[in-house]
Each structure stands twice: as structure tokens, then as C-alpha cells.
Design an enzyme around this catalytic site. Structure first.
Site, PDB file in Angstrom:
ATOM      1  N   CYS A   1       0.801  -1.226   0.000  1.00  0.00           N
ATOM      2  CA  CYS A   1       0.000   0.000   0.000  1.00  0.00           C
ATOM      3  C   CYS A   1       0.837   1.280   0.000  1.00  0.00           C
ATOM      4  O   CYS A   1       0.292   2.355  -0.226  1.00  0.00           O
ATOM      5  CB  CYS A   1      -0.931   0.012   1.211  1.00  0.00           C
ATOM      6  SG  CYS A   1      -2.109  -1.358   1.225  1.00  0.00           S
TER       7      CYS A   1
ATOM      8  N   HIS B   1      -2.582   7.047   5.144  1.00  0.00           N
ATOM      9  CA  HIS B   1      -3.125   5.917   4.384  1.00  0.00           C
ATOM     10  C   HIS B   1      -4.315   5.293   5.109  1.00  0.00           C
ATOM     11  O   HIS B   1      -4.218   4.908   6.274  1.00  0.00           O
ATOM     12  CB  HIS B   1      -2.038   4.871   4.167  1.00  0.00           C
ATOM     13  CG  HIS B   1      -2.543   3.549   3.697  1.00  0.00           C
ATOM     14  ND1 HIS B   1      -3.356   3.411   2.594  1.00  0.00           N
ATOM     15  CD2 HIS B   1      -2.366   2.297   4.202  1.00  0.00           C
ATOM     16  CE1 HIS B   1      -3.652   2.134   2.425  1.00  0.00           C
ATOM     17  NE2 HIS B   1      -3.060   1.438   3.394  1.00  0.00           N
TER      18      HIS B   1
END
Length: 506
Positions: free
Chosen positions: A238, A405
């Protein structure tokens, strides 16, 4: 005389005069801001009296003094020439070798069609109808969904809406094409940049890496030029979006007057887990369809039309540690079904990676006042009292906006707590998780789009994008707004921003 007040039973009350409570009467935030301003501008403040002294001395010079100074310079011509040559040469070398500024012209986030929306009840019913999950696994997924922070309007790929699901290679390619081309079409339309003008292409997708590559698919679709520098990053998790930005930045330092496009996405179709291992079921509940396309430029002429300037990229890799390496791990379970396993040590490992990352980032972005406070506390702790708590730098003095995130609710909660942020600082992350789920490496761009849609991005504001990924990695990108930034056409938040922020139940 005025009588003293009494209680209901007639007892007189005597008020004792006290000094005002300093902590209540003075907002220490402003004291700290004043200290920060003083230290940050210390050099400038010391130059002011020096310049004033020079001006006063110059104003007292008569024509004879000026003539004497001229004669002194005239008879030391060699020294003047040497100094001038050194000054000109040094200036030339500095301007020729300094890093080029990297501008973010615009970016686009993919908004899936409404027919791909999945609600909690629909998710659970489809999971039950597949027949692959036992009751314990279904109950586990239900609890994860309830605690996840996701809303009822996230998206899963077309193949996952079928009963039974149809996770084929063709379906995975179709998902990738819809996401990447959707984001790129919007980006090219908004910027009016021709695909033939793109000199660098970087694509990152962790779990789907077909042949030809995703970057080759884009080259073929938009008929990009034959000498394009294209890269395809896989398996980097990610945080790969920041890694892709860093790679594009390095390429733009080498190749003059060109554009770079960075495409960040993840593919769900072929990576859905159909087993009963608890640690491998969590990604099913969190990851959703999404992607972004970012246009970067090193052309000075693009500064006026660009949104942001790239200031710093800081990357941290903890892969040398075995626990960190295996905390997010793709593998097969006991019955041979493939999925991504999340370790129970994940949050602790993420915390260690974050600590290393901000230790590197801090000196680059924090004002001198914060650095001095941190250093003095550290010295005091080492030399005098080991019980002194370490000073946590106030990153709110370095950044106006935070794009954390949207990996999950726990990640956002921990960063809000450890970095001592306010709810408004993590609002973009929470609302992105609620509206779009965990879109992997593209989530930080949905968050930036949220801040813009709310009208909060002002000229000079600094943004910290921070992402975590398998490996284990923690990466940061710092941007500075070049103008008051408005949302681009077809923003993913365009028709729903007025509904946010929403209250997310604990």
C-alpha cells in the site's frame, strides 16, 4: 455595606482571593507559536540591527570617504577580480547542479459506477452463498466489517457480484482497465496534456502483474511514444504510491522538459480469499476498488498551472527484520487457498517503521524551535534523569494537512494518538475509509481530493502523505500548495462532499 452571600442554612460564605490560574487564563498554544516564530526568524531578526547599523554608517560618509573607498578597491583590482570570478563560478555551479523543482500539475481518482456498490448485508449474504466460508468465518467477517470504519457505499469488482464469484484472468484485466483508463481519461481531459507528451510512466499494483505488464497496457491504449521510460512496480504493498512518486521524481531529475505519469491501483478480482483462516480474511473486508493517476512535470513553465510542488520524499524499509518482512505475507493456507495474511504484530511493526521514518523526516520539515526542544529533552533524559518523558515534536507546526493511508481504523487511530493530531487532521483519512474503503496505494490521493473538495487547501499549505505497506515499509511525501487549490472536474467527492464528515460509530 454589601452582605456576604449565605448558604441555604444561613451560613455566610467567605471568598478567598487567589491569583488567576495561568494555564486557564493564557492559551499556551500562542506562547508556543511565539517561541516558534522567534527561533525560526532568529537569523532575520539579528540581521535587522546589523543592516540598520550599516545604513547609519553609510549615511554618515562624506564624498571624501567614498573617494577613499574607491581608491582602495582600484588598487586591489586583482583581489576584486578573483572574488568576482569565484562568486560568478560558484553561482553558476549552484544553479546548474541544484535539483529541479517537481510540480504536480493535476491528479485524478477513479470513481467506480454505482452498480459495483456493496452494502454490508449484501457482502455477508454473498459470502454465505459462495459456500466457501464456515459459520465462524462468516461471524468473524461480520465483526470486522462493523469495526472497520467502512461505510455502505464502497465498491467491489464485477466478478465479486456474481454468485458464485468469477475471478478469472479476463475479469482481472477488465478491472485493471476500468480503473486505470478511467483515471487517465479524466486526467488527460482536465490537463489538456496529450498522451504523446508523456516521457515517463510508472505504474504500481501489488498483486496483479500480468504479461504484458500494466504499463504496457497503458502504452498500447494511449499510443504513447516509443522512447517512453516505463516502469511497472509489483508486490510493494500500500505504500507503493509514494515509491512510484519517488521513482518518477528521480527520472525527472535526469530527463529535461518532460512529463511523468504515475498510476497507482490494486486488483481485487483474483486476490479474494475463499478460505477460513482468520488472518487472511481481513483483506476481504477492507480492500475495495480504486485507483489514481498523477501528472508530474519538471518544466518551469508549468509552475503557474500546477497545484503542488514536491518538497520531500522519505522512505523507510524494515525488510531486514524477519517479523517485519512476514507481517503482511501472501501465502496459501492449509488447504491450498491463496490469500494475504496479516500478522498480529502488524501495528507494533508499523509503529517502529513510523518512528524511523519521522526521525528522518523531522529535521527536514520541523521548525528549529521544535528540533531544539526535542534535542534538549533528549540530552536531559540521557545525562540527568532517565525518567524524563521524551518530547514528541509537534508536526502540526510543520504541516497544515495530513493524508494518512486509509489502511484501517486502527492505523488512523494510532497515528492520531501518537502524533497528537486533532480530529480535523485525520478527517480526510476517516472519510476516505468510510466512503471508498482501503483502496491501497491510491488512498492518499482520495484523501487529498477530500481536502480540496472541502475548500481547505490554501496557497503555501503543506501536506504530509504517509503510507504503510508490505515489506515492511513506511514512506512519506511532502507537498506544498502553489495556489488556493480547488477540486478538479469529476472529483470523486463531487456529488457527496456535502454529506461529510459523517459520524462513525465506535
Amino acid at each position: 455595606m454589601t452582605s456576604l452571600p449565605t448558604t441555604p442554612n444561613g451560613v455566610q460564605i467567605h471568598h478567598t482571593r487567589r491569583l488567576p490560574d495561568f494555564l486557564q487564563s493564557v492559551n499556551l498554544k500562542y506562547v508556543k507559536l511565539g517561541y516558534h516564530y522567534l527561533i525560526t526568524h532568529l537569523f532575520t531578526l539579528t540581521l535587522i540591527p546589523l543592516m540598520a547599523l550599516i545604513i547609519v554608517q553609510a549615511s554618515q560618509m562624506n564624498p571624501q570617504d567614498i573617494h577613499t573607498l574607491w581608491l582602495h578597491l582600484k588598487y586591489n583590482l586583482v583581489t576584486v577580480i578573483i572574488c568576482s570570478t569565484i562568486l560568478v563560478s560558484g553561482s553558476t555551479v549552484f544553479f546548474m547542479t541544484r535539483p529541479r523543482s517537481i510540480f504536480l500539475v493535476d491528479y485524478s481518482c477513479y470513481r467506480p459506477p454505482s452498480n459495483l456498490t456493496v452494502q454490508f448485508n449484501q457482502f455477508m449474504e454473498h459470502s454465505r452463498l459462495t459456500g466457501d466460508f464456515d459459520e465462524s468465518s462468516l461471524e468473524f467477517q461480520r465483526k470486522i466489517l462493523q469495526r472497520s470504519g467502512l461505510g455502505e457505499e464502497t465498491y467491489v469488482p464485477e466478478a465479486m457480484h456474481h454468485i458464485p464469484p468469477t475471478p478469472s484472468m479476463a475479469a482481472a484485466r477488465e478491472e485493471a482497465e476500468q480503473v486505470m483508463y478511467g483515471a487517465l481519461d479524466n486526467l488527460f481531459a482536465n490537463t489538456q496534456v496529450k498522451p504523446k507528451d508523456i516521457g515517463i510512466l510508472v505504474v504500481n499494483c501489488s498483486l496483479f502483474n500480468p504479461t504484458p505488464s500494466l504499463s504496457a497496457m497503458i502504452v498500447n491504449k494511449y499510443k504513447l511514444r516509443g522512447n517512453i521510460r516505463s516502469f511497472n512496480l509489483g508486490g510493494m504493498g500500500c505504500s507503493a504510491g509514494v515509491i512510484a512518486i519517488d521513482l518518477a521524481k528521480d527520472m525527472l531529475q535526469v530527463h529535461r522538459n518532460t512529463y511523468a505519469v504515475v498510476v497507482s491501483t490494486e486488483n481485487i478480482t483474483q486476490n479474494w480469499y475463499f478460505g477460513n483462516k482468520k488472518s487472511m480474511l481481513i483483506p476481504n473486508c477492507l480492500f475495495r476498488v480504486g485507483g489514481s493517476a498523477v501528472l508530474l512535470s519538471n518544466k518551469s513553465s508549468d509552475k503557474r498551472k500546477s497545484k503542488y510542488r514536491l518538497v520531500h520524499v522519505v522512505r523507510t524499509h524494515k525488510g531486514a527484520d524477519d517479523k517485519a518482512f512476514k507481517c503482511v505475507y501472501q501465502e496459501q493456507d492449509d488447504v491450498g487457498k491463496t490469500g494475504v495474511s496479516l500478522s498480529k504484530d502488524l501495528m507494533a511493526i508499523a509503529g517502529g517503521a513510523l518512528k524511523t521514518n519521522i526521525t528522518t523526516l523531522g529535521p527536514l520539515v520541523l521548525p528549529i524551535s521544535e528540533q531544539l526542544l526535542f534535542f534538549s529533552t533528549l540530552i536531559t533524559k540521557k545525562l540527568f534523569n532517565s525518567k524524563v518523558k521524551p518530547y514528541i515534536p509537534d508536526f502540526k507546526l510543520a504541516f497544515e494537512h495530513f493524508c494518512i493511508h486509509a489502511g484501517g481504523r486502527a492505523v488512523i487511530d494510532e497515528l492520531e494518538k501518537n502524533l497528537q493530531l486533532m480530529p480535523v487532521h485525520v478527517e480526510a483519512s476517516r472519510m476516505t475509509l468510510h466512503r471508498f474503503g482501503n483502496t491501497s496505494s491510491s488512498s492518499i490521493w482520495y484523501e487529498l481530493a477530500y481536502i480540496e473538495a472541502k475548500g481547505r487547501m490554501r496557497k503555501g499549505n503543506r501536506v504530509w502523505q504517509i503510507a504503510f505497506g508490505s515489506g515492511f515499509k513506511c514512506n512519506s511525501a511532502v507537498w506544498q500548495a502553489l495556489r488556493h487549490v480547488k477540486p478538479s472536474p469529476k472529483s470523486p467527492w463531487g456529488d457527496c462532499i456535502d454529506k461529510y464528515p459523517v459520524q462513525i460509530l465506535a
